[in-house]
Design a protein around this motif. Sequence first.
Motif, PDB file in Angstrom:
ATOM      1  N   MET A   1      21.311  16.014 -22.853  1.00  7.16           N
ATOM      2  CA  MET A   1      19.930  15.543 -22.953  1.00  7.16           C
ATOM      3  C   MET A   1      19.173  15.918 -21.682  1.00  7.16           C
ATOM      4  O   MET A   1      19.626  15.641 -20.576  1.00  7.16           O
ATOM      5  CB  MET A   1      19.896  14.021 -23.148  1.00  7.16           C
ATOM      6  CG  MET A   1      18.490  13.464 -23.308  1.00  7.16           C
ATOM      7  SD  MET A   1      18.485  11.672 -23.562  1.00  7.16           S
ATOM      8  CE  MET A   1      19.333  11.548 -25.131  1.00  7.16           C
ATOM      9  N   LYS A   2      18.007  16.546 -21.843  1.00  5.11           N
ATOM     10  CA  LYS A   2      17.207  16.928 -20.698  1.00  5.11           C
ATOM     11  C   LYS A   2      16.631  15.688 -20.020  1.00  5.11           C
ATOM     12  O   LYS A   2      16.360  14.676 -20.667  1.00  5.11           O
ATOM     13  CB  LYS A   2      16.078  17.864 -21.128  1.00  5.11           C
ATOM     14  CG  LYS A   2      16.557  19.219 -21.635  1.00  5.11           C
ATOM     15  CD  LYS A   2      15.383  20.120 -21.985  1.00  5.11           C
ATOM     16  CE  LYS A   2      15.860  21.491 -22.446  1.00  5.11           C
ATOM     17  NZ  LYS A   2      14.723  22.385 -22.791  1.00  5.11           N
ATOM     18  N   LEU A   3      16.443  15.793 -18.701  1.00  3.08           N
ATOM     19  CA  LEU A   3      15.958  14.655 -17.922  1.00  3.08           C
ATOM     20  C   LEU A   3      14.618  14.164 -18.433  1.00  3.08           C
ATOM     21  O   LEU A   3      14.380  12.954 -18.530  1.00  3.08           O
ATOM     22  CB  LEU A   3      15.861  15.047 -16.445  1.00  3.08           C
ATOM     23  CG  LEU A   3      15.346  13.956 -15.488  1.00  3.08           C
ATOM     24  CD1 LEU A   3      16.272  12.751 -15.520  1.00  3.08           C
ATOM     25  CD2 LEU A   3      15.227  14.502 -14.074  1.00  3.08           C
ATOM     26  N   LYS A   4      13.727  15.096 -18.784  1.00  2.89           N
ATOM     27  CA  LYS A   4      12.406  14.713 -19.275  1.00  2.89           C
ATOM     28  C   LYS A   4      12.519  13.881 -20.539  1.00  2.89           C
ATOM     29  O   LYS A   4      11.863  12.832 -20.678  1.00  2.89           O
ATOM     30  CB  LYS A   4      11.575  15.974 -19.547  1.00  2.89           C
ATOM     31  CG  LYS A   4      10.186  15.681 -20.122  1.00  2.89           C
ATOM     32  CD  LYS A   4       9.447  16.974 -20.414  1.00  2.89           C
ATOM     33  CE  LYS A   4       8.090  16.671 -21.051  1.00  2.89           C
ATOM     34  NZ  LYS A   4       7.343  17.919 -21.376  1.00  2.89           N
ATOM     35  N   HIS A   5      13.362  14.310 -21.468  1.00  2.00           N
ATOM     36  CA  HIS A   5      13.538  13.574 -22.718  1.00  2.00           C
ATOM     37  C   HIS A   5      14.225  12.235 -22.473  1.00  2.00           C
ATOM     38  O   HIS A   5      13.920  11.238 -23.147  1.00  2.00           O
ATOM     39  CB  HIS A   5      14.353  14.413 -23.709  1.00  2.00           C
ATOM     40  CG  HIS A   5      13.656  15.659 -24.123  1.00  2.00           C
ATOM     41  ND1 HIS A   5      14.334  16.767 -24.589  1.00  2.00           N
ATOM     42  CD2 HIS A   5      12.341  15.999 -24.141  1.00  2.00           C
ATOM     43  CE1 HIS A   5      13.466  17.715 -24.892  1.00  2.00           C
ATOM     44  NE2 HIS A   5      12.259  17.276 -24.616  1.00  2.00           N
ATOM     45  N   PHE A   6      15.145  12.217 -21.522  1.00  2.64           N
ATOM     46  CA  PHE A   6      15.853  10.978 -21.192  1.00  2.64           C
ATOM     47  C   PHE A   6      14.874   9.939 -20.644  1.00  2.64           C
ATOM     48  O   PHE A   6      14.917   8.763 -21.039  1.00  2.64           O
ATOM     49  CB  PHE A   6      16.948  11.265 -20.174  1.00  2.64           C
ATOM     50  CG  PHE A   6      17.782  10.072 -19.807  1.00  2.64           C
ATOM     51  CD1 PHE A   6      18.613   9.468 -20.739  1.00  2.64           C
ATOM     52  CD2 PHE A   6      17.742   9.538 -18.525  1.00  2.64           C
ATOM     53  CE1 PHE A   6      19.392   8.365 -20.415  1.00  2.64           C
ATOM     54  CE2 PHE A   6      18.505   8.440 -18.194  1.00  2.64           C
ATOM     55  CZ  PHE A   6      19.333   7.857 -19.133  1.00  2.64           C
ATOM     56  N   ILE A   7      13.978  10.346 -19.753  1.00  2.00           N
ATOM     57  CA  ILE A   7      12.985   9.427 -19.182  1.00  2.00           C
ATOM     58  C   ILE A   7      12.027   8.939 -20.266  1.00  2.00           C
ATOM     59  O   ILE A   7      11.686   7.747 -20.316  1.00  2.00           O
ATOM     60  CB  ILE A   7      12.216  10.118 -18.043  1.00  2.00           C
ATOM     61  CG1 ILE A   7      13.158  10.420 -16.870  1.00  2.00           C
ATOM     62  CG2 ILE A   7      11.051   9.242 -17.568  1.00  2.00           C
ATOM     63  CD1 ILE A   7      12.529  11.213 -15.753  1.00  2.00           C
ATOM     64  N   GLN A   8      11.613   9.843 -21.141  1.00  2.00           N
ATOM     65  CA  GLN A   8      10.730   9.447 -22.240  1.00  2.00           C
ATOM     66  C   GLN A   8      11.404   8.431 -23.150  1.00  2.00           C
ATOM     67  O   GLN A   8      10.774   7.468 -23.605  1.00  2.00           O
ATOM     68  CB  GLN A   8      10.314  10.681 -23.044  1.00  2.00           C
ATOM     69  CG  GLN A   8       9.348  11.606 -22.312  1.00  2.00           C
ATOM     70  CD  GLN A   8       9.048  12.859 -23.101  1.00  2.00           C
ATOM     71  OE1 GLN A   8       9.763  13.227 -24.033  1.00  2.00           O
ATOM     72  NE2 GLN A   8       7.961  13.541 -22.740  1.00  2.00           N
ATOM     73  N   LEU A   9      12.686   8.634 -23.401  1.00  2.00           N
ATOM     74  CA  LEU A   9      13.436   7.719 -24.248  1.00  2.00           C
ATOM     75  C   LEU A   9      13.533   6.336 -23.608  1.00  2.00           C
ATOM     76  O   LEU A   9      13.406   5.313 -24.300  1.00  2.00           O
ATOM     77  CB  LEU A   9      14.842   8.273 -24.502  1.00  2.00           C
ATOM     78  CG  LEU A   9      15.745   7.463 -25.429  1.00  2.00           C
ATOM     79  CD1 LEU A   9      15.116   7.333 -26.812  1.00  2.00           C
ATOM     80  CD2 LEU A   9      17.125   8.089 -25.520  1.00  2.00           C
ATOM     81  N   ILE A  10      13.741   6.300 -22.295  1.00  2.00           N
ATOM     82  CA  ILE A  10      13.817   5.020 -21.584  1.00  2.00           C
ATOM     83  C   ILE A  10      12.515   4.235 -21.746  1.00  2.00           C
ATOM     84  O   ILE A  10      12.529   3.056 -22.121  1.00  2.00           O
ATOM     85  CB  ILE A  10      14.129   5.237 -20.089  1.00  2.00           C
ATOM     86  CG1 ILE A  10      15.571   5.689 -19.902  1.00  2.00           C
ATOM     87  CG2 ILE A  10      13.883   3.949 -19.298  1.00  2.00           C
ATOM     88  CD1 ILE A  10      15.925   6.032 -18.468  1.00  2.00           C
ATOM     89  N   PHE A  11      11.394   4.888 -21.478  1.00  2.00           N
ATOM     90  CA  PHE A  11      10.116   4.177 -21.516  1.00  2.00           C
ATOM     91  C   PHE A  11       9.688   3.835 -22.940  1.00  2.00           C
ATOM     92  O   PHE A  11       9.000   2.834 -23.160  1.00  2.00           O
ATOM     93  CB  PHE A  11       9.042   4.990 -20.794  1.00  2.00           C
ATOM     94  CG  PHE A  11       9.176   4.934 -19.295  1.00  2.00           C
ATOM     95  CD1 PHE A  11       8.771   3.808 -18.597  1.00  2.00           C
ATOM     96  CD2 PHE A  11       9.739   5.984 -18.593  1.00  2.00           C
ATOM     97  CE1 PHE A  11       8.910   3.731 -17.222  1.00  2.00           C
ATOM     98  CE2 PHE A  11       9.883   5.926 -17.216  1.00  2.00           C
ATOM     99  CZ  PHE A  11       9.460   4.793 -16.520  1.00  2.00           C
ATOM    100  N   THR A  12      10.101   4.647 -23.911  1.00  3.27           N
ATOM    101  CA  THR A  12       9.838   4.296 -25.305  1.00  3.27           C
ATOM    102  C   THR A  12      10.616   3.039 -25.686  1.00  3.27           C
ATOM    103  O   THR A  12      10.082   2.122 -26.338  1.00  3.27           O
ATOM    104  CB  THR A  12      10.233   5.449 -26.236  1.00  3.27           C
ATOM    105  OG1 THR A  12       9.463   6.602 -25.906  1.00  3.27           O
ATOM    106  CG2 THR A  12       9.984   5.074 -27.688  1.00  3.27           C
TER     107      THR A  12
END
Length: 256
Positions: A1-12
Motif C-alpha cells: 500500500m502506498k503511503l499516500k493511500h495509507f494516510i487517506q485510509l487513516i483519515f477516512t
Amino acid sequence: MKLKHFIQLIFTKVQLNLKSEAKKSYLSYLWWILEPALFVGVFYLVFGVFLAKGTSDFLVFLLCGQVPFLWFARTLLNSSASIEQGRGLMQQIKIPKIFFPLVTIFQDLFKSVCVFVLFFIFLYFYGFPPSEKWVALPLVILTQLIVISSLSLFVSMIVPFIPDLKFFVNTAIQLTMFASGIFYSYKQVLLEKHHVLYMLNPIANLIEQYRNILLYGQWPSFVSLMWISVVFSLVFILCALFLKRFDSDYPRILAQ
C-alpha cells in the motif's frame, strides 16, 4: 500500500468513526466537551470547595492539568485494544497493523483539539488572555502528541500477545493521574530533593509546561521538551519497527 493511500485510509476511517461515535448518544458531538467538563467539575468540587485546597486561580490550575491528562488517558486506553478490535478487518484484507492504533490516536486528537480550543476561549474570558508565551503552546502540544503516540503504539502491539495487559493499562493511567500533579503543586507537596525525580514523569513535566505558559506567563522548559521528544520519538520508531516485523503474526495470534 502506498503511503499516500495509507494516510487517506487513516483519515477516512477517523472521519467515519467520529460520525459513528456521535450517533451513538443523544448529545452527539457535545459529549466530547461534557465528558472532560464533568471530570474537571468533580475534581474542583472535591479539592477546590470541600477540602478548600484551592487558591483563587485553582480552577485554571486544575484545567491546565486535567485537559492534557484526559487526552493522554483516553487515547492510551482506547489504543490498548485497537489491534484486537481490528481483527475482523485484518482477516479480510492485508493492512499494516499500525493502522489501527494510528486511527485511534488521530480520532482522539481531533476530539482533544476541540476541548483545547474551548479551554483557551475560557481562559480568555476568565482573565488569562493570550501572551507572547502562547507561541510555545504548539511545541508543548506536539511533544505530548509524540508521547501519547509512542505509548499508544506500545500498548496496542503488546496487548494481543498479553491480553491481561489491558487491565494493567487502566491501573497505570490511574497511578499516573495521582503522580502527575493534576490537583496539587509538586513544589508544595514534595521535598525539593525529589523534584528532579518527579519531573522525569513526562506527563507531569508536560502539565508543568502548560501551567508555565497559561497560568504563570512563563516560557516552558525547552530543554525538557527536547529530551521528551527525542526519547519518545525513538520509542515510537522502535514500536513501529516491531509492528512491521510481526505484522503477519497478529491475525494468527488474534484468531487463537
